[in-house]
Design a protein around this motif. Sequence first.
Motif, PDB file in Angstrom:
ATOM      1  N   ILE A   6      35.045  41.636  53.982  1.00  0.00           N
ATOM      2  CA  ILE A   6      34.307  41.166  52.812  1.00  0.00           C
ATOM      3  C   ILE A   6      33.694  39.816  53.151  1.00  0.00           C
ATOM      4  O   ILE A   6      34.399  38.838  53.383  1.00  0.00           O
ATOM      5  CB  ILE A   6      35.207  41.052  51.564  1.00  0.00           C
ATOM      6  CG1 ILE A   6      35.767  42.423  51.203  1.00  0.00           C
ATOM      7  CG2 ILE A   6      34.416  40.446  50.396  1.00  0.00           C
ATOM      8  CD1 ILE A   6      36.712  42.417  50.019  1.00  0.00           C
ATOM      9  N   TYR A   7      32.360  39.802  53.219  1.00  0.00           N
ATOM     10  CA  TYR A   7      31.618  38.570  53.423  1.00  0.00           C
ATOM     11  C   TYR A   7      31.288  37.993  52.055  1.00  0.00           C
ATOM     12  O   TYR A   7      30.803  38.716  51.176  1.00  0.00           O
ATOM     13  CB  TYR A   7      30.302  38.836  54.158  1.00  0.00           C
ATOM     14  CG  TYR A   7      30.444  39.256  55.591  1.00  0.00           C
ATOM     15  CD1 TYR A   7      30.276  38.336  56.620  1.00  0.00           C
ATOM     16  CD2 TYR A   7      30.729  40.574  55.924  1.00  0.00           C
ATOM     17  CE1 TYR A   7      30.392  38.728  57.951  1.00  0.00           C
ATOM     18  CE2 TYR A   7      30.846  40.970  57.250  1.00  0.00           C
ATOM     19  CZ  TYR A   7      30.673  40.034  58.250  1.00  0.00           C
ATOM     20  OH  TYR A   7      30.789  40.424  59.567  1.00  0.00           O
ATOM     21  N   GLY A   8      31.531  36.709  51.861  1.00  0.00           N
ATOM     22  CA  GLY A   8      31.208  36.099  50.586  1.00  0.00           C
ATOM     23  C   GLY A   8      31.578  34.638  50.543  1.00  0.00           C
ATOM     24  O   GLY A   8      31.812  34.006  51.581  1.00  0.00           O
ATOM     25  N   LYS A   9      31.625  34.103  49.324  1.00  0.00           N
ATOM     26  CA  LYS A   9      32.013  32.713  49.082  1.00  0.00           C
ATOM     27  C   LYS A   9      33.243  32.724  48.175  1.00  0.00           C
ATOM     28  O   LYS A   9      33.300  33.522  47.225  1.00  0.00           O
ATOM     29  CB  LYS A   9      30.883  31.946  48.395  1.00  0.00           C
ATOM     30  CG  LYS A   9      29.629  31.829  49.232  1.00  0.00           C
ATOM     31  CD  LYS A   9      28.613  30.918  48.586  1.00  0.00           C
ATOM     32  CE  LYS A   9      27.849  31.660  47.510  1.00  0.00           C
ATOM     33  NZ  LYS A   9      26.744  30.875  46.951  1.00  0.00           N
ATOM     34  N   ASP A  29      34.310  33.837  54.916  1.00  0.00           N
ATOM     35  CA  ASP A  29      33.608  32.838  54.103  1.00  0.00           C
ATOM     36  C   ASP A  29      32.314  32.467  54.826  1.00  0.00           C
ATOM     37  O   ASP A  29      32.345  31.794  55.864  1.00  0.00           O
ATOM     38  CB  ASP A  29      34.505  31.616  53.919  1.00  0.00           C
ATOM     39  CG  ASP A  29      33.910  30.558  53.016  1.00  0.00           C
ATOM     40  OD1 ASP A  29      32.690  30.590  52.749  1.00  0.00           O
ATOM     41  OD2 ASP A  29      34.672  29.681  52.576  1.00  0.00           O
ATOM     42  N   VAL A  30      31.191  32.879  54.281  1.00  0.00           N
ATOM     43  CA  VAL A  30      29.905  32.674  54.953  1.00  0.00           C
ATOM     44  C   VAL A  30      29.451  31.219  54.940  1.00  0.00           C
ATOM     45  O   VAL A  30      28.521  30.866  55.667  1.00  0.00           O
ATOM     46  CB  VAL A  30      28.808  33.592  54.364  1.00  0.00           C
ATOM     47  CG1 VAL A  30      29.150  35.054  54.580  1.00  0.00           C
ATOM     48  CG2 VAL A  30      28.561  33.295  52.901  1.00  0.00           C
ATOM     49  N   LEU A  31      30.097  30.386  54.152  1.00  0.00           N
ATOM     50  CA  LEU A  31      29.743  28.971  54.130  1.00  0.00           C
ATOM     51  C   LEU A  31      30.413  28.186  55.262  1.00  0.00           C
ATOM     52  O   LEU A  31      29.972  27.096  55.604  1.00  0.00           O
ATOM     53  CB  LEU A  31      30.135  28.342  52.788  1.00  0.00           C
ATOM     54  CG  LEU A  31      29.436  28.908  51.558  1.00  0.00           C
ATOM     55  CD1 LEU A  31      29.952  28.223  50.307  1.00  0.00           C
ATOM     56  CD2 LEU A  31      27.935  28.758  51.672  1.00  0.00           C
ATOM     57  N   MET A  32      31.461  28.745  55.832  1.00  0.00           N
ATOM     58  CA  MET A  32      32.232  28.030  56.845  1.00  0.00           C
ATOM     59  C   MET A  32      31.618  28.099  58.240  1.00  0.00           C
ATOM     60  O   MET A  32      31.857  27.220  59.062  1.00  0.00           O
ATOM     61  CB  MET A  32      33.664  28.573  56.898  1.00  0.00           C
ATOM     62  CG  MET A  32      34.456  28.348  55.626  1.00  0.00           C
ATOM     63  SD  MET A  32      34.641  26.619  55.200  1.00  0.00           S
ATOM     64  CE  MET A  32      35.715  26.066  56.497  1.00  0.00           C
ATOM     65  N   ASN A  33      30.836  29.141  58.500  1.00  0.00           N
ATOM     66  CA  ASN A  33      30.328  29.328  59.844  1.00  0.00           C
ATOM     67  C   ASN A  33      28.933  29.952  59.776  1.00  0.00           C
ATOM     68  O   ASN A  33      28.787  31.069  59.262  1.00  0.00           O
ATOM     69  CB  ASN A  33      31.291  30.238  60.622  1.00  0.00           C
ATOM     70  CG  ASN A  33      30.898  30.416  62.060  1.00  0.00           C
ATOM     71  OD1 ASN A  33      29.777  30.136  62.470  1.00  0.00           O
ATOM     72  ND2 ASN A  33      31.832  30.912  62.849  1.00  0.00           N
ATOM     73  N   PRO A  34      27.919  29.257  60.309  1.00  0.00           N
ATOM     74  CA  PRO A  34      26.559  29.819  60.280  1.00  0.00           C
ATOM     75  C   PRO A  34      26.451  31.188  60.962  1.00  0.00           C
ATOM     76  O   PRO A  34      25.654  32.024  60.547  1.00  0.00           O
ATOM     77  CB  PRO A  34      25.719  28.768  61.021  1.00  0.00           C
ATOM     78  CG  PRO A  34      26.496  27.504  60.902  1.00  0.00           C
ATOM     79  CD  PRO A  34      27.944  27.905  60.877  1.00  0.00           C
ATOM     80  N   ALA A  35      27.258  31.435  61.978  1.00  0.00           N
ATOM     81  CA  ALA A  35      27.212  32.733  62.655  1.00  0.00           C
ATOM     82  C   ALA A  35      27.676  33.846  61.721  1.00  0.00           C
ATOM     83  O   ALA A  35      27.151  34.967  61.773  1.00  0.00           O
ATOM     84  CB  ALA A  35      28.062  32.706  63.925  1.00  0.00           C
ATOM     85  N   ASP A  36      28.652  33.565  60.868  1.00  0.00           N
ATOM     86  CA  ASP A  36      29.107  34.560  59.888  1.00  0.00           C
ATOM     87  C   ASP A  36      28.025  34.845  58.857  1.00  0.00           C
ATOM     88  O   ASP A  36      27.853  35.989  58.430  1.00  0.00           O
ATOM     89  CB  ASP A  36      30.392  34.107  59.203  1.00  0.00           C
ATOM     90  CG  ASP A  36      31.580  34.101  60.143  1.00  0.00           C
ATOM     91  OD1 ASP A  36      31.581  34.874  61.121  1.00  0.00           O
ATOM     92  OD2 ASP A  36      32.522  33.321  59.894  1.00  0.00           O
ATOM     93  N   MET A  37      27.285  33.810  58.455  1.00  0.00           N
ATOM     94  CA  MET A  37      26.162  34.012  57.531  1.00  0.00           C
ATOM     95  C   MET A  37      25.109  34.901  58.176  1.00  0.00           C
ATOM     96  O   MET A  37      24.595  35.826  57.541  1.00  0.00           O
ATOM     97  CB  MET A  37      25.544  32.668  57.140  1.00  0.00           C
ATOM     98  CG  MET A  37      24.283  32.798  56.299  1.00  0.00           C
ATOM     99  SD  MET A  37      24.558  33.410  54.630  1.00  0.00           S
ATOM    100  CE  MET A  37      25.023  31.898  53.829  1.00  0.00           C
TER     101      MET A  37
END
Length: 67
Positions: A6-9, A29-37
């Motif tokens: 689950i990708y999200g905030k 948490d997509v805010l923690m790592n630009p690669a995950d975003m």
Amino acid sequence: MAETLIYGKPTCPHTRRALDAFPHARFIDVLMNPADMEAMLQLSDGRRRIPVIVQDGKPTVGYKGGS
């Protein structure tokens, strides 16, 4: 059985509902790592809507009508 992602905030109510529904999912948490975003954007065809839920390799954008 494949892992559910689950990708999200953490502050998003729709992400929280998805996490409650899938308690064994791995949260990203997509805010923690630009690669995950970037990975989330690839899965969602560039749409900046969360959560993005990946089950059996298939992404779903949003959870029960919310995003």
